[in-house]
Scaffold this motif. Structure first.
Motif, PDB file in Angstrom:
ATOM      1  N   UNK A   1       0.839  -1.207   0.000  1.00  0.00           N
ATOM      2  CA  UNK A   1       0.000   0.000   0.000  1.00  0.00           C
ATOM      3  C   UNK A   1       0.870   1.251   0.000  1.00  0.00           C
ATOM      4  N   UNK A   2       1.909   1.270   0.828  1.00  0.00           N
ATOM      5  CA  UNK A   2       2.774   2.445   0.910  1.00  0.00           C
ATOM      6  C   UNK A   2       3.566   2.667  -0.382  1.00  0.00           C
ATOM      7  N   UNK A   3       3.843   1.620  -1.128  1.00  0.00           N
ATOM      8  CA  UNK A   3       4.515   1.781  -2.431  1.00  0.00           C
ATOM      9  C   UNK A   3       3.525   2.197  -3.514  1.00  0.00           C
ATOM     10  N   UNK A   4       2.288   1.759  -3.394  1.00  0.00           N
ATOM     11  CA  UNK A   4       1.287   2.049  -4.417  1.00  0.00           C
ATOM     12  C   UNK A   4       0.815   3.497  -4.363  1.00  0.00           C
ATOM     13  N   UNK A   5       0.677   4.064  -3.181  1.00  0.00           N
ATOM     14  CA  UNK A   5       0.159   5.428  -3.046  1.00  0.00           C
ATOM     15  C   UNK A   5       1.009   6.447  -3.804  1.00  0.00           C
ATOM     16  N   UNK A   6       2.343   6.455  -3.648  1.00  0.00           N
ATOM     17  CA  UNK A   6       3.123   7.429  -4.425  1.00  0.00           C
ATOM     18  C   UNK A   6       3.041   7.203  -5.935  1.00  0.00           C
ATOM     19  N   UNK A   7       2.956   5.942  -6.346  1.00  0.00           N
ATOM     20  CA  UNK A   7       2.849   5.652  -7.782  1.00  0.00           C
ATOM     21  C   UNK A   7       1.552   6.235  -8.333  1.00  0.00           C
ATOM     22  N   UNK A   8       0.455   6.048  -7.613  1.00  0.00           N
ATOM     23  CA  UNK A   8      -0.836   6.584  -8.058  1.00  0.00           C
ATOM     24  C   UNK A   8      -0.809   8.113  -8.087  1.00  0.00           C
ATOM     25  N   UNK A   9      -0.178   8.720  -7.097  1.00  0.00           N
ATOM     26  CA  UNK A   9      -0.090  10.185  -7.074  1.00  0.00           C
ATOM     27  C   UNK A   9       0.700  10.688  -8.278  1.00  0.00           C
ATOM     28  N   UNK A  10       1.839  10.063  -8.574  1.00  0.00           N
ATOM     29  CA  UNK A  10       2.655  10.473  -9.725  1.00  0.00           C
ATOM     30  C   UNK A  10       1.883  10.262 -11.030  1.00  0.00           C
ATOM     31  N   UNK A  11       1.211   9.131 -11.155  1.00  0.00           N
ATOM     32  CA  UNK A  11       0.431   8.887 -12.378  1.00  0.00           C
ATOM     33  C   UNK A  11      -0.718   9.876 -12.522  1.00  0.00           C
ATOM     34  N   UNK A  12      -1.334  10.269 -11.434  1.00  0.00           N
ATOM     35  CA  UNK A  12      -2.398  11.256 -11.485  1.00  0.00           C
ATOM     36  C   UNK A  12      -1.864  12.607 -11.942  1.00  0.00           C
ATOM     37  N   UNK A  13      -0.696  12.994 -11.438  1.00  0.00           N
ATOM     38  CA  UNK A  13      -0.072  14.255 -11.874  1.00  0.00           C
ATOM     39  C   UNK A  13       0.248  14.195 -13.368  1.00  0.00           C
ATOM     40  N   UNK A  14       0.779  13.065 -13.824  1.00  0.00           N
ATOM     41  CA  UNK A  14       1.076  12.905 -15.256  1.00  0.00           C
ATOM     42  C   UNK A  14      -0.210  12.974 -16.069  1.00  0.00           C
ATOM     43  N   UNK A  15      -1.264  12.326 -15.579  1.00  0.00           N
ATOM     44  CA  UNK A  15      -2.561  12.377 -16.275  1.00  0.00           C
ATOM     45  C   UNK A  15      -3.055  13.815 -16.408  1.00  0.00           C
ATOM     46  N   UNK A  16      -2.992  14.575 -15.338  1.00  0.00           N
ATOM     47  CA  UNK A  16      -3.429  15.974 -15.394  1.00  0.00           C
ATOM     48  C   UNK A  16      -2.561  16.780 -16.346  1.00  0.00           C
ATOM     49  N   UNK A  17      -1.249  16.537 -16.334  1.00  0.00           N
ATOM     50  CA  UNK A  17      -0.339  17.284 -17.211  1.00  0.00           C
ATOM     51  C   UNK A  17      -0.610  16.980 -18.687  1.00  0.00           C
ATOM     52  N   UNK A  18      -0.955  15.733 -18.978  1.00  0.00           N
ATOM     53  CA  UNK A  18      -1.247  15.347 -20.361  1.00  0.00           C
ATOM     54  C   UNK A  18      -2.687  15.642 -20.759  1.00  0.00           C
ATOM     55  N   UNK A  19      -3.504  15.948 -19.777  1.00  0.00           N
ATOM     56  CA  UNK A  19      -4.917  16.211 -20.042  1.00  0.00           C
ATOM     57  C   UNK A  19      -5.711  14.945 -20.306  1.00  0.00           C
ATOM     58  N   UNK A  20      -5.186  13.822 -19.855  1.00  0.00           N
ATOM     59  CA  UNK A  20      -5.850  12.540 -20.115  1.00  0.00           C
ATOM     60  C   UNK A  20      -6.438  11.918 -18.850  1.00  0.00           C
ATOM     61  N   UNK A  21      -6.585  12.727 -17.800  1.00  0.00           N
ATOM     62  CA  UNK A  21      -7.052  12.169 -16.535  1.00  0.00           C
ATOM     63  C   UNK A  21      -8.381  11.479 -16.713  1.00  0.00           C
ATOM     64  N   UNK A  22      -8.587  10.324 -16.202  1.00  0.00           N
ATOM     65  CA  UNK A  22      -7.790   9.414 -15.395  1.00  0.00           C
ATOM     66  C   UNK A  22      -7.325   8.177 -16.159  1.00  0.00           C
ATOM     67  N   UNK A  23      -7.012   8.276 -17.429  1.00  0.00           N
ATOM     68  CA  UNK A  23      -6.714   7.107 -18.258  1.00  0.00           C
ATOM     69  C   UNK A  23      -5.511   6.320 -17.748  1.00  0.00           C
ATOM     70  N   UNK A  24      -4.374   6.952 -17.563  1.00  0.00           N
ATOM     71  CA  UNK A  24      -3.165   6.236 -17.135  1.00  0.00           C
ATOM     72  C   UNK A  24      -3.349   5.662 -15.733  1.00  0.00           C
ATOM     73  N   UNK A  25      -3.984   6.410 -14.860  1.00  0.00           N
ATOM     74  CA  UNK A  25      -4.229   5.929 -13.500  1.00  0.00           C
ATOM     75  C   UNK A  25      -5.150   4.717 -13.518  1.00  0.00           C
ATOM     76  N   UNK A  26      -6.167   4.727 -14.346  1.00  0.00           N
ATOM     77  CA  UNK A  26      -7.073   3.579 -14.447  1.00  0.00           C
ATOM     78  C   UNK A  26      -6.348   2.352 -14.983  1.00  0.00           C
ATOM     79  N   UNK A  27      -5.501   2.542 -15.971  1.00  0.00           N
ATOM     80  CA  UNK A  27      -4.758   1.402 -16.527  1.00  0.00           C
ATOM     81  C   UNK A  27      -3.887   0.773 -15.445  1.00  0.00           C
TER      82      UNK A  27
END
Length: 83
Positions: free
Chosen positions: A27-53
């Motif tokens: 869980x502690x390893x997954x939370x930062x990964x999800x946060x980083x992927x969410x930031x990338x999704x917002x930056x690319x304007x594709x939220x929440x595609x990468x996070x869902x994958x």
């Protein structure tokens, strides 16, 4: 990091149980990964595609009947599972 990789390797192995430390380290390893992927999704304007994958890849759904098997294996009686 070994806890995270071990959980991914054994996600479909239903023999035995995981230790509490394995669960929380995953869980502690997954939370930062999800946060980083969410930031990338917002930056690319594709939220929440990468996070869902990622979520679908890491948290696969239970096989049919797995929940019923777990319910049957507990000591508590259950009215919704036929015996």
């Amino acid at each position: 990091m070994n806890y995270y990789v071990d959980v991914i390797k054994r996600y479909a192995d239903f023999n035995g149980r995981s230790r509490r430390q394995e669960y929380w380290m995953f869980v502690l390893c997954t939370i930062p990964v999800v946060i980083v992927l969410t930031v990338i999704d917002f930056a690319l304007g594709s939220y929440p595609v990468i996070t869902w994958i990622y979520t679908l890849a890491v948290f696969p759904s239970d096989p049919p009947g797995a929940a019923a098997d777990r319910t049957r294996s507990t000591a508590a009686p259950s009215s919704f599972v036929r015996r």
